[in-house]
Every structure is written in structure tokens, then in C-alpha cells.
Design a protein around this motif. Structure first.
Motif, mmCIF file in Angstrom:
data_model
loop_
_atom_site.group_PDB
_atom_site.id
_atom_site.type_symbol
_atom_site.label_atom_id
_atom_site.label_comp_id
_atom_site.label_asym_id
_atom_site.label_seq_id
_atom_site.Cartn_x
_atom_site.Cartn_y
_atom_site.Cartn_z
ATOM 1 N N GLU A 35 0.557 -1.884 0.418
ATOM 2 C CA GLU A 35 -0.402 -0.325 0.311
ATOM 3 C C GLU A 35 1.393 1.618 -0.329
ATOM 4 O O GLU A 35 0.574 1.940 -0.343
ATOM 5 N N ASN A 36 1.993 1.348 0.036
ATOM 6 C CA ASN A 36 3.191 2.375 1.027
ATOM 7 C C ASN A 36 4.551 2.563 0.046
ATOM 8 O O ASN A 36 4.925 1.643 0.892
ATOM 9 N N GLN A 37 4.527 2.283 -0.992
ATOM 10 C CA GLN A 37 5.632 1.699 -2.050
ATOM 11 C C GLN A 37 6.430 2.213 -1.452
ATOM 12 O O GLN A 37 8.120 1.925 -1.900
ATOM 13 N N SER A 38 6.753 3.890 -0.993
ATOM 14 C CA SER A 38 7.653 4.786 -0.925
ATOM 15 C C SER A 38 8.099 4.612 0.554
ATOM 16 O O SER A 38 7.709 4.977 1.535
ATOM 17 N N HIS A 39 9.299 4.602 1.071
ATOM 18 C CA HIS A 39 9.818 4.413 1.827
ATOM 19 C C HIS A 39 10.398 5.213 2.162
ATOM 20 O O HIS A 39 11.613 5.239 1.626
ATOM 21 N N THR A 40 10.735 6.096 3.287
ATOM 22 C CA THR A 40 11.732 7.626 3.165
ATOM 23 C C THR A 40 12.145 7.605 4.542
ATOM 24 O O THR A 40 11.341 6.742 5.668
ATOM 25 N N ILE A 41 13.465 8.065 4.232
ATOM 26 C CA ILE A 41 14.465 8.453 5.360
ATOM 27 C C ILE A 41 14.197 9.956 5.446
ATOM 28 O O ILE A 41 14.822 10.663 4.674
ATOM 29 N N SER A 42 14.213 10.728 6.368
ATOM 30 C CA SER A 42 13.598 12.200 6.320
ATOM 31 C C SER A 42 15.084 12.329 6.979
ATOM 32 O O SER A 42 15.810 11.371 8.207
ATOM 33 N N VAL A 43 15.264 13.542 6.273
ATOM 34 C CA VAL A 43 16.890 14.265 7.277
ATOM 35 C C VAL A 43 15.953 15.592 7.604
ATOM 36 O O VAL A 43 15.103 16.569 6.819
ATOM 37 N N GLU A 44 16.666 15.827 8.794
ATOM 38 C CA GLU A 44 16.081 17.092 9.455
ATOM 39 C C GLU A 44 17.577 17.959 10.300
ATOM 40 O O GLU A 44 18.268 17.023 10.763
ATOM 41 N N PHE A 45 17.381 18.676 9.666
ATOM 42 C CA PHE A 45 18.586 20.084 10.147
ATOM 43 C C PHE A 45 18.564 20.948 11.718
ATOM 44 O O PHE A 45 16.984 21.574 11.524
ATOM 45 N N ASN A 46 18.745 20.683 12.892
ATOM 46 C CA ASN A 46 18.442 21.262 14.206
ATOM 47 C C ASN A 46 19.059 22.514 15.026
ATOM 48 O O ASN A 46 19.861 21.409 15.032
ATOM 49 N N TYR A 47 18.829 23.570 14.559
ATOM 50 C CA TYR A 47 19.319 24.418 15.479
ATOM 51 C C TYR A 47 19.182 23.907 17.423
ATOM 52 O O TYR A 47 20.287 24.760 18.137
ATOM 53 N N GLU A 48 17.950 24.157 17.445
ATOM 54 C CA GLU A 48 17.379 24.033 18.335
ATOM 55 C C GLU A 48 17.980 22.088 19.926
ATOM 56 O O GLU A 48 18.135 23.759 21.272
ATOM 57 N N GLU A 49 18.416 21.057 19.129
ATOM 58 C CA GLU A 49 18.099 20.594 19.982
ATOM 59 C C GLU A 49 20.063 20.473 19.815
ATOM 60 O O GLU A 49 20.590 19.151 20.486
ATOM 61 N N SER A 50 21.104 21.323 19.571
ATOM 62 C CA SER A 50 22.249 20.650 18.414
ATOM 63 C C SER A 50 22.785 22.086 19.109
ATOM 64 O O SER A 50 22.990 23.247 18.912
ATOM 65 N N LEU A 51 24.164 21.478 19.572
ATOM 66 C CA LEU A 51 25.282 22.686 19.023
ATOM 67 C C LEU A 51 26.633 22.398 18.593
ATOM 68 O O LEU A 51 26.892 20.804 17.807
ATOM 69 N N PRO A 52 27.919 23.546 17.986
ATOM 70 C CA PRO A 52 28.414 22.937 16.451
ATOM 71 C C PRO A 52 29.746 21.307 17.465
ATOM 72 O O PRO A 52 29.909 21.856 18.014
ATOM 73 N N GLY A 53 29.488 20.297 16.040
ATOM 74 C CA GLY A 53 30.391 19.045 16.761
ATOM 75 C C GLY A 53 29.583 17.887 17.511
ATOM 76 O O GLY A 53 29.761 17.091 17.492
ATOM 77 N N TYR A 54 28.220 18.597 16.916
ATOM 78 C CA TYR A 54 26.675 17.687 17.856
ATOM 79 C C TYR A 54 27.052 16.662 17.118
ATOM 80 O O TYR A 54 27.766 16.088 15.509
ATOM 81 N N LEU A 55 26.636 14.794 17.382
ATOM 82 C CA LEU A 55 26.448 13.784 16.330
ATOM 83 C C LEU A 55 25.253 13.675 15.985
ATOM 84 O O LEU A 55 24.751 14.484 16.337
ATOM 85 N N PRO A 56 25.141 12.838 14.686
ATOM 86 C CA PRO A 56 24.091 13.451 14.370
ATOM 87 C C PRO A 56 22.726 12.139 15.640
ATOM 88 O O PRO A 56 23.483 11.170 15.706
ATOM 89 N N MET A 57 21.596 12.385 15.979
ATOM 90 C CA MET A 57 20.994 11.578 15.794
ATOM 91 C C MET A 57 19.994 11.228 15.165
ATOM 92 O O MET A 57 19.258 11.568 14.250
ATOM 93 N N PHE A 58 19.221 9.876 16.164
ATOM 94 C CA PHE A 58 18.433 9.342 14.706
ATOM 95 C C PHE A 58 17.078 8.838 15.724
ATOM 96 O O PHE A 58 17.426 7.985 17.272
ATOM 97 N N HIS A 59 16.256 8.943 15.030
ATOM 98 C CA HIS A 59 15.081 8.620 15.719
ATOM 99 C C HIS A 59 14.205 7.285 14.702
ATOM 100 O O HIS A 59 13.483 7.370 13.797
#
Length: 119
Positions: free
Chosen positions: A58-82
């Protein structure tokens, strides 16, 4: 005016993020995937909790979203996965170079892969 300056800053920020995505993020995934056959399944596992992209009639397109976040990060922070929402959240403060991003991304994946199941 200050509002105009904020608008210009925001547009410049969005453009930098688009450039980062197109010129650093996607080429990194492509290059790393070609040099390490297990890398893309590790990346998908970090983003989804599965080491493959599921197929759904039914849902043939499975996506992974990429978000750029300023509120929860500082320079040098690691990427986070949800995994619940198939998301990788990158710090809004972009990394200084493609090489720096590659090191940080590989570290983030190494720390995250295999941590989603109950053993």
C-alpha cells in the motif's frame, strides 16, 4: 531592518543546508556505500531500526527524513537517529568539511548500530 536581516539569514541558512545535503551528505552515503557493502544497511538500521527498507504494497515509497536542527544541537554534536519516524537529525551548525562530517557520521553510526533490539 532587523526582520529583513533575519529573513536573509534564514534564506542563507536554508541554502547552506541544501548545499550540504546535495554536496556532502548524499555523496558521503554513496561513496561509503560503494566502499563498504554493509554500510548502507547500517545507516538504514540507525534510521529505521531495521537493516533493510521494508516493502509495503500500500505504501511503496519508504522514506528516511533528514532534519537540520538548531534547537537541540551545538557545533560538533553527533547526528541523532529517531527510528519511530525514520529520521536522521543533523546539527543545524554544519560540519566544517566533508572529511569532518565523514568521521562524525561514521562514529555516530558505530555507536548506534545494533542498539535497537532487545538482546
Amino acid at each position: 531592518s532587523e526582520a529583513d536581516a533575519d529573513s536573509v539569514d534564514r534564506l542563507e541558512c536554508v541554502q547552506r543546508q541544501k548545499d550540504f545535503y546535495s554536496n556532502i551528505f548524499v555523496p558521503f552515503l554513496r561513496t561509503k556505500g560503494e566502499s563498504d557493502p554493509s554500510f548502507l544497511s547500517k545507516f538504514v538500521e540507525c534510521c529505521t531500526g531495521l537493516n533493510y527498507l521494508p516493502y509495503d504494497d500500500e505504501n511503496q515509497s519508504h522514506t528516511i527524513s533528514v532534519e537540520f536542527n538548531y534547537e537541540e544541537s551545538l557545533p560538533g554534536y553527533l547526528p541523532m537517529f529517531h527510528t519511530c519516524v525514520n529520521l536522521i537529525k543533523l546539527p543545524g551548525y554544519l560540519y566544517g568539511s566533508p572529511e569532518e562530517f565523514a568521521v562524525i557520521m561514521e562514529k555516530s553510526i558505530d555507536l548506534s548500530v545494533g542498539t535497537f533490539g532487545i538482546q
